[in-house]
Design an enzyme around this catalytic site. Structure first.
Site, PDB file in Angstrom:
ATOM      1  CD  GLN A   1      -3.122  -0.678   2.120  1.00 34.96           C
ATOM      2  OE1 GLN A   1      -3.011  -0.533   3.392  1.00 34.96           O
ATOM      3  NE2 GLN A   1      -4.374  -1.365   1.950  1.00 34.96           N
TER       4      GLN A   1
ATOM      5  CG  ASP B  98       3.053  -0.367  15.881  1.00 39.64           C
ATOM      6  OD1 ASP B  98       2.543   0.497  16.645  1.00 39.64           O
ATOM      7  OD2 ASP B  98       2.624  -1.473  15.518  1.00 39.64           O
TER       8      ASP B  98
ATOM      9  CD  GLU C 168     -14.003   0.820   7.135  1.00 37.34           C
ATOM     10  OE1 GLU C 168     -13.848  -0.257   6.948  1.00 37.34           O
ATOM     11  OE2 GLU C 168     -15.167   1.556   6.833  1.00 37.34           O
TER      12      GLU C 168
END
Length: 448
Positions: A261, A284, A302
């Site tokens: 991505q 992260d 989401e």
């Protein structure tokens, strides 16, 4: 834009193998119990289940499920519960012409299908989430990669041109709802959209891309993103939100754990002319606090579903620390009812095993509880739009099935297509039944 082929033939090997059913008294007994419970549940539902080859049917009438190999079906359900139910579909032990329509009926009564005394035994019979799937810093990238690094070309086959892999928001009205379970702050509900299809199922109706844009623009509005805003996005996707934020004049720091991505998002951002305004980083979320940077707006679409209940406090605490004074937070979150969340916490599901390792859905109530107890963030607005996700998933599934040959041409196999059809239909059923929901949630900071 041309998408690079990511050689998925080497990535499907990560899919769990379908285990052979053991024989013996234990399997026979558990299958007999499953048969009795399943038939008793179906007898109360508006569905029709047909057992082959006898042709015996039961249920109240409605969407049809065909048990091609009943003995295997009951044995798998008896041994592995809902995971076995899904795996029996994967092997072809059962099927349904309208898979989502059939699954929607039991999903609407998920909390009462199994007798209450047996539900108390859930903790003893439900498999636990494997330790290697817990969403720790050590595990999270592998969890994310399992799904999002499959193939950019695969996702492009069924997503619209915005490459938005989250619920769209179709052009409907928003209505206020009374304060009840799951209602926090200003609670709005989006009225259901009308189903729309193109004549060619390999193509999307243009309103899907418009609806995805509407979803993103509303989140940007809720977060107050405007000229000069410093924006943090947790979970980049393929870059559409970052592009739209930059188009408003914002500078964007977007973080992701998906290598595939990130690469495509950077290309899309550069092609849109915003490489100087958007920085995408493999990071992260827990590493953000150490950077010392602060942001006027924090957005996440989401992504909380991958955080894990053990780390919700860490997630919101990190957002609280990096939010500048006067800043706002807007996230889009898939949620489930609070009581079902408590009942299923720490369980290992079919979705965990095949689609989202380590994933778990929060409730709106627990999000409110965690932010009140551990942060200065306060949940001030909610737009519930589960019916819009049901329609989004219906369209994705329809296009995915129509693109089957193209999926196979990418190197995926028949089992993979069956897994993904079940995943998309299963998810659609959850939203259509109201068992799960999706909301845009807005937070402001309460001064301490």
């Amino acid at each position: 834009m041309t998408l690079e082929k990511n050689h998925p033939d080497t990535r499907t090997q990560g899919m769990p193998a379908l285990e052979q059913l053991p024989t013996g008294p234990r399997t026979a007994v558990s299958a007999a119990v499953a048969r009795r419970l399943f038939r008793a549940a179906v007898a109360r539902l508006d569905v029709t289940v047909v057992e082959e080859p006898t042709g015996r049917s039961f249920g109240q009438g409605g969407p049809v499920m065909r048990l091609h190999r009943p003995e295997e079906f009951y044995a798998r359900v008896g041994r592995d519960g809902l995971i076995g139910f899904g795996e029996a579909y994967l092997t072809g032990a059962w099927d349904a012409d309208d898979l989502a329509g059939f699954l929607t009926v039991p999903a609407a009564r998920m909390g009462t299908l199994v007798p209450e005394p047996l539900q108390r035994l859930r903790a003893f019979v439900t498999p636990r989430l494997p330790s290697h799937q817990r969403s720790t810093e050590a595990n999270s990238q592998a969890n994310i990669s399992h799904h999002y690094d499959l193939s950019n070309e695969l996702f492009a086959l069924f997503l619209d041109e915005t490459l938005s892999y989250s619920s769209a928001l179709f052009d409907t009205s928003f209505v206020p709802t009374g304060k009840g379970p799951g209602s926090v702050g200003d609670h709005l509900v989006a009225t259901p959209p009308e189903p729309t299809d193109t004549a060619d199922p390999t193509q999307h109706h243009p309103d899907l891309a418009d609806a995805q844009g509407r979803k993103i623009e509303r989140l940007l509005d809720e977060a107050g993103v405007t000229e000069g805003s410093r924006v943090l996005e947790i979970g980049t996707g393929w870059g559409e939100l970052a592009i739209r934020a930059a188009r408003r004049g914002a500078t964007v720091h977007s973080i992701t754990l998906s290598v595939e991505q990130l690469e495509l998002a950077e290309k899309r951002i550069a092609a849109a002319g915003f490489a100087d305004r958007v920085h995408v980083e493999l990071m992260d979320y827990r590493a953000l606090a150490a950077t010392g940077a602060t942001y006027d707006a924090v957005l996440s679409v989401e992504m909380i579903e991958a955080v894990g209940h053990e780390f919700w406090g860490t997630y919101f605490g990190t957002i609280d620390r990096v939010l500048a004074p006067g800043g706002r937070v807007a996230i889009q979150a898939i949620t489930m009812p609070h009581d079902r969340m408590l009942a299923t916490r720490d369980g290992h599901t079919w979705i965990n095993k095949y689609i989202f390792p380590g994933g778990f859905l929060p409730s709106v109530e627990v999000i409110d509880q965690v932010t009140r107890a551990e942060t200065s963030l306060r949940l001030t607005g909610q737009l519930a739009m589960g019916s819009h996700y049901a329609e989004t998933l219906r369209r994705w599934d329809r296009r995915f099935l129509a693109q089957r040959d193209a999926v196979l041409a990418l190197g995926f196999d028949d089992l993979f297509t069956r897994v993904w059809h079940f995943y998309l239909a299963y998810s659609q059923a959850g939203f259509a039944s109201g068992y799960i929901d999706v909301s845009q949630l807005t937070f402001t900071r309460e001064d301490r």
